[in-house]
Structure formats: C-alpha cells, structure tokens
Design a protein around this motif. Structure first.
Motif, PDB file in Angstrom:
ATOM      1  N   UNK A   1       0.840  -1.201   0.000  1.00  0.00           N
ATOM      2  CA  UNK A   1       0.000   0.000   0.000  1.00  0.00           C
ATOM      3  C   UNK A   1       0.875   1.251   0.000  1.00  0.00           C
ATOM      4  N   UNK A   2       1.883   1.272   0.885  1.00  0.00           N
ATOM      5  CA  UNK A   2       2.787   2.418   0.978  1.00  0.00           C
ATOM      6  C   UNK A   2       3.596   2.591  -0.304  1.00  0.00           C
ATOM      7  N   UNK A   3       4.153   1.499  -0.816  1.00  0.00           N
ATOM      8  CA  UNK A   3       5.003   1.599  -2.008  1.00  0.00           C
ATOM      9  C   UNK A   3       4.190   1.998  -3.239  1.00  0.00           C
ATOM     10  N   UNK A   4       2.944   1.528  -3.331  1.00  0.00           N
ATOM     11  CA  UNK A   4       2.087   1.922  -4.454  1.00  0.00           C
ATOM     12  C   UNK A   4       1.825   3.422  -4.417  1.00  0.00           C
ATOM     13  N   UNK A   5       1.494   3.932  -3.237  1.00  0.00           N
ATOM     14  CA  UNK A   5       1.260   5.375  -3.104  1.00  0.00           C
ATOM     15  C   UNK A   5       2.508   6.167  -3.485  1.00  0.00           C
TER      16      UNK A   5
ATOM     17  N   UNK B   1       4.372  11.600  -0.981  1.00  0.00           N
ATOM     18  CA  UNK B   1       5.572  11.831  -0.152  1.00  0.00           C
ATOM     19  C   UNK B   1       6.796  12.211  -0.990  1.00  0.00           C
ATOM     20  N   UNK B   2       6.572  12.714  -2.204  1.00  0.00           N
ATOM     21  CA  UNK B   2       7.682  13.106  -3.079  1.00  0.00           C
ATOM     22  C   UNK B   2       7.424  14.494  -3.659  1.00  0.00           C
TER      23      UNK B   2
ATOM     24  N   UNK C   1       0.790  13.831   1.062  1.00  0.00           N
ATOM     25  CA  UNK C   1       1.229  13.040   2.219  1.00  0.00           C
ATOM     26  C   UNK C   1       0.421  11.753   2.352  1.00  0.00           C
ATOM     27  N   UNK C   2       1.137  10.668   2.597  1.00  0.00           N
ATOM     28  CA  UNK C   2       0.511   9.367   2.816  1.00  0.00           C
ATOM     29  C   UNK C   2       1.426   8.554   3.717  1.00  0.00           C
TER      30      UNK C   2
ATOM     31  N   UNK D   1      -9.743   9.234   3.399  1.00  0.00           N
ATOM     32  CA  UNK D   1      -9.864  10.068   4.597  1.00  0.00           C
ATOM     33  C   UNK D   1      -8.603   9.868   5.438  1.00  0.00           C
ATOM     34  N   UNK D   2      -8.688   9.755   6.732  1.00  0.00           N
ATOM     35  CA  UNK D   2      -7.479   9.592   7.534  1.00  0.00           C
ATOM     36  C   UNK D   2      -6.606  10.825   7.471  1.00  0.00           C
ATOM     37  N   UNK D   3      -5.295  10.607   7.380  1.00  0.00           N
ATOM     38  CA  UNK D   3      -4.343  11.712   7.401  1.00  0.00           C
ATOM     39  C   UNK D   3      -3.755  12.031   6.028  1.00  0.00           C
ATOM     40  N   UNK D   4      -4.259  11.395   4.988  1.00  0.00           N
ATOM     41  CA  UNK D   4      -3.761  11.626   3.639  1.00  0.00           C
ATOM     42  C   UNK D   4      -4.191  12.997   3.128  1.00  0.00           C
ATOM     43  N   UNK D   5      -3.266  13.715   2.497  1.00  0.00           N
ATOM     44  CA  UNK D   5      -3.600  14.982   1.843  1.00  0.00           C
ATOM     45  C   UNK D   5      -2.995  15.019   0.444  1.00  0.00           C
TER      46      UNK D   5
END
Length: 477
Positions: free
Chosen positions: A289-293, A299-300, A313-314, A332-336
């Motif tokens: 999940x993290x690597x796909x994002x 995060x880049x 941000x993820x 939702x959550x903390x993703x922007x």
C-alpha cells in the motif's frame, strides 16, 4: 641530521598547506558549478532581486499571453507617462500570471528575468539606446487556453477551491484556477486586506498547486491499484455491502448510508462504496500500500515546472490502527493531496501509465517575432504499467456510464473519471466536492482535470458538472 629533519618538516608543512588550498580551490569550483547549474536561476529570479530595477531602466516589461494569443498581462502608460502593469481579465488568471507590486508572484515572478530581456535586433537596441528609448521586452506565451480557463473560473462561482486541467500527452497546463482570488490590477491598493493572514481565506495561495486536501473517494484509484499489486485480480473480489463497515469500534458509512448489495470490484469502484474499500484497506499488505502510493508520487516532490508545488502526504505502517487504514483506503485519515497531483495521476492513466511533467510556458518570443526559447515536453517516467492504466481506465469509465457520475452531461465526449466527497471537519455533513478524470473527443484530443469545490457537497452534483463544462470548452461537445 637536524638540518635534514627541519627541511623534511618544512616540506611536510608546505605539502599540508598545499593540500588544504587545493581542497578549498576544488570546493570553490564545485560550489560555483552547483550555483550555475542549480541555484543561479533561483537567485536571479528572486522577486526581490534589486537588479530587476536596473533591467527595467532599459527594457519595457514584456507581455504575457494565453496559448490562443490573448494578453493576460501587458505594460501601458498612464496619463502622466508612467509605465503601468495591466491585467485585462482582472481575476481570471490571477494565480497563474501573478502580479507585480509588493514583490511578485506567479509567472510574473518566475519569468521576470525573461520579461525584462529584449532580443530584438542589435541595431534596434543600439538605436533605442542612442535615442533614449526603451527596448520592448520579450513576450511569454503560455499553455493556458482562454475558453477552458473561463469555464473553470465561472464554474467555481462563489465556492473556494481549485481547477487544474492538463494535456496528458504533453504536460501542458490548459487551465489553472484558484479561489479565493484577487485582482492584480489593485494589488497595491488592497494589499493589507489581501495579505491579512488572520482572515484565513488565503487569497494569495494557489490552491491548484499548493492546496492540501483530503482526497476523499478519488483516492480509491490508488487503493484499487494497491489491491491489484497485492497479488489479487479484479475477479477475486466479492463483497456484500449493507451500508457500513465496523473496525476497531469505528464505523465507516457509505454515502447516504446506502446499501449497495453484492458487488464485484468494478461495481464497488463505480458505486464508490466506502464499506467495500474499507474492507480492502484492512486486508492490504501495508508495505505494498505504501510503495504503491509512493510510486504514484505521494511523499515526493512533484516533477513539474510549476513553482512551489506541494507534496502530497501518505503514511501507513505496521503500527497504524486498522481503523485509520480503513479510513485511508477511502481517502480520509491523514492523507492529503493537491489538485495538481491528482490531475497528474489521472493524466498518467490517460497516457498509458506515462507521466509528462506539467508546465505553463510554451515559448518566449522577441518583440520582432523571433523565437527565443521553446519548452519541450518532458517525460517523467512510467508511474504504472500500461496494463494497469488500461484496467483503471475501465473502472473510471464505469463511474461515468453506470456509477456516481452517470447523470452528468458530458455531451458526446468519451469520459473517464472518479467522483469524491471528502470530509474535512467533525461535522460530516459538510464535505468537499471532488472530480478527477479525463475526456477524449472524436479527434483523439485529450484533457485531464482535477476539480475541488470546498464545502460544496457531493462530487457528482458539483465538481463533475464543472469538469464537464471545462471539457466541452476545450474539446468541443
């Protein structure tokens, strides 16, 4: 023996000093090269660089045009003969073009050096110098399309938010609107009010490139790709939706508490089923999940020529609570995210997984018509495989033909998209309205778009119709 020892000691000291000076010399060369290659543009183009006033003594600041040749900024003279920077369309291009006064912003800032350079013939420059006249600065031709920009601006209406539209095959930014906005013609007069940070509406902020929003259900594009990369196929998924999903004593509801019944993955995506996607999220391998994002540029720093583009941000790891993972999977959550980032993401899907770097300036032309420079489209790279892009396109098509956007009038255009409704306060009845996607006309011409309307409500009701208006303005009906 003593003399020999002293000679060796002196030679050693000379050698050490020589090495130190050599290192210093090499360091200076490295710094100088770095400055020339990477930092000089930032220094030269700094909006407070005092050398600009020196250039302005000899050169009239050049105009800025849309791709279709309409002046967005030009220099005229007032009744007393003083040069005045004028913006004919007032607020329409405010965040893209920017302003001159109280520093600079937008293209006025990032291309100020170019606008104050003149590449007219040397004989004309000499003649102007001898007769005490200023030479005309070079013209900036942007990638912005007037009709698309106007449709985006009018469509936002009184809502705060942003629209950005990009040609997915080149990276040309066709429209870029942000609200609240300002009138660059009166920036000096109303500066204190526009720049009042206590008001909280941030009229100077370009929300299209620098906004940070919860993505809502538009993020299900990312979750879908992560699910497929986790070793699943689209035919593996089956879920019976009763309108809610409970995890860690936290309940996630489908929009309007609607029960979607039995769904496969395609139906869950086109219905924008929160329950189904929350269940997907908690089952996903978190590293995947993290690597796909991150493959999709979360995060880049975004690869673009647009200044100050905000990174999205993820974050998911082994310690993240399942309830947060479930919320993250539905956007939702903390993703922007920024609208620019979401537009780049769907642009890559439209372009078989290949991402072109977005840019605003097409070419610089001298006052006598010579091409000074042209921007060549730049390929960032393949952020997903062509097969993955093809599958996501199928899912986005279902949203328009048989899902949350099926009632939107896109005319005769072929449209692929994803609606989103993003919660951003504790009051879950107040939501941002999202639409991301792309359209293709009969001639194969494409346009990708991201729309966010702050506090407007359902993406299908507000953001998607706005996107349809921009598509029609640029691609025809």
């Amino acid at each position: 023996m003593t003399n020999n020892h002293n000679k060796k000691s002196v030679r050693k000291e000379i050698y050490v000093v020589a090495v130190i000076f050599g290192i210093l010399f090499i360091s200076m060369i490295v710094y100088f090269l770095r400055f020339l290659l990477f930092d000089s543009r930032e220094f030269i183009y700094n909006s407070y660089n005092s050398r600009f006033s020196v250039f302005a003594d000899d050169v009239v600041r050049g105009p800025i045009y849309t791709a279709d040749g309409r002046a967005m900024a030009k220099t005229t003279k007032d009744d007393e003969g003083n040069e005045v920077r004028v913006y004919p369309d007032e607020r329409l291009f405010s965040h893209a073009v920017g302003y001159v006064g109280h520093g600079m912003a937008g293209l006025e800032s990032s291309y100020s050096f170019d606008l104050l350079k003149s590449h007219i013939s040397l004989s004309d420059q000499i003649n102007n110098s001898l007769t005490g006249r200023k030479s005309m600065g070079d013209s900036l031709y942007t990638t912005l399309n007037y009709d698309a920009q106007k449709a985006a601006y009018d469509g936002l209406g009184m809502f705060d938010g942003a629209v950005i539209a990009i040609d997915p095959e080149t990276g040309k930014v066709v429209a870029m609107v942000s609200k609240p906005d300002y009138n660059p013609n009166t920036i000096d007069k109303y500066w204190d009010d526009i720049n009042d940070t206590e008001k909280g509406d941030s009229a100077l902020l370009n929300r299209a490139a620098n906004g940070a929003y919860p993505p809502g259900s538009t993020f299900k594009i990312v979750t879908t790709l992560a699910y497929l990369r986790d070793g699943n196929s689209s035919s593996d998924f089956s879920y019976k939706c009763d309108g809610k999903f409970l995890v860690d004593d936290y309940t996630i509801h489908c929009s309007g508490n609607k029960s979607h019944g039995q769904e496969d993955l395609l139906k869950a995506f086109s219905n924008s089923c929160n329950s189904a996607y929350a269940s997907i999220g908690v089952e996903l391998d978190r590293d995947i999940f993290q690597s796909t994002a991150e493959d999709l540029l979360f995060n880049k720093s975004l690869p673009t020529m647009l200044n100050g583009a905000k990174a999205s941000k993820f974050k998911i790891n082994k310690d993240t609570k399942e309830s947060i993972v479930a919320q993250t999977a539905i956007g939702q959550g903390k993703t922007t995210v920024s609208p620019l980032h979401m537009c780049m993401l769907v642009s890559s899907i439209a372009n078989d997984g290949a991402l072109m770097e977005p840019y605003l300036v097409d070419r610089i032309i001298s006052d006598d018509g010579e091409v000074v420079s042209e921007t060549e489209p730049a390929l960032y790279g393949q952020i997903m495989s062509s097969k993955e892009a093809e599958l996501l396109e199928e899912y986005m098509e279902a949203v328009v033909t048989d899902g949350t956007a099926e009632k939107v009038n896109f005319g005769d255009l072929k449209v692929y998209g994803k609606t989103g409704t993003a919660e951003y306060t504790e009051n879950k009845k107040i939501t941002h309205s999202w639409f991301v996607g792309y359209a293709i006309n009969d001639n194969g011409k494409k346009l990708a778009i991201a729309v966010i309307m702050e506090g407007a409500g359902y993406g299908s009701k507000y953001a998607a119709p706005l996107a349809a208006d921009v598509f029609k303005a640029y691609l025809g009906n």
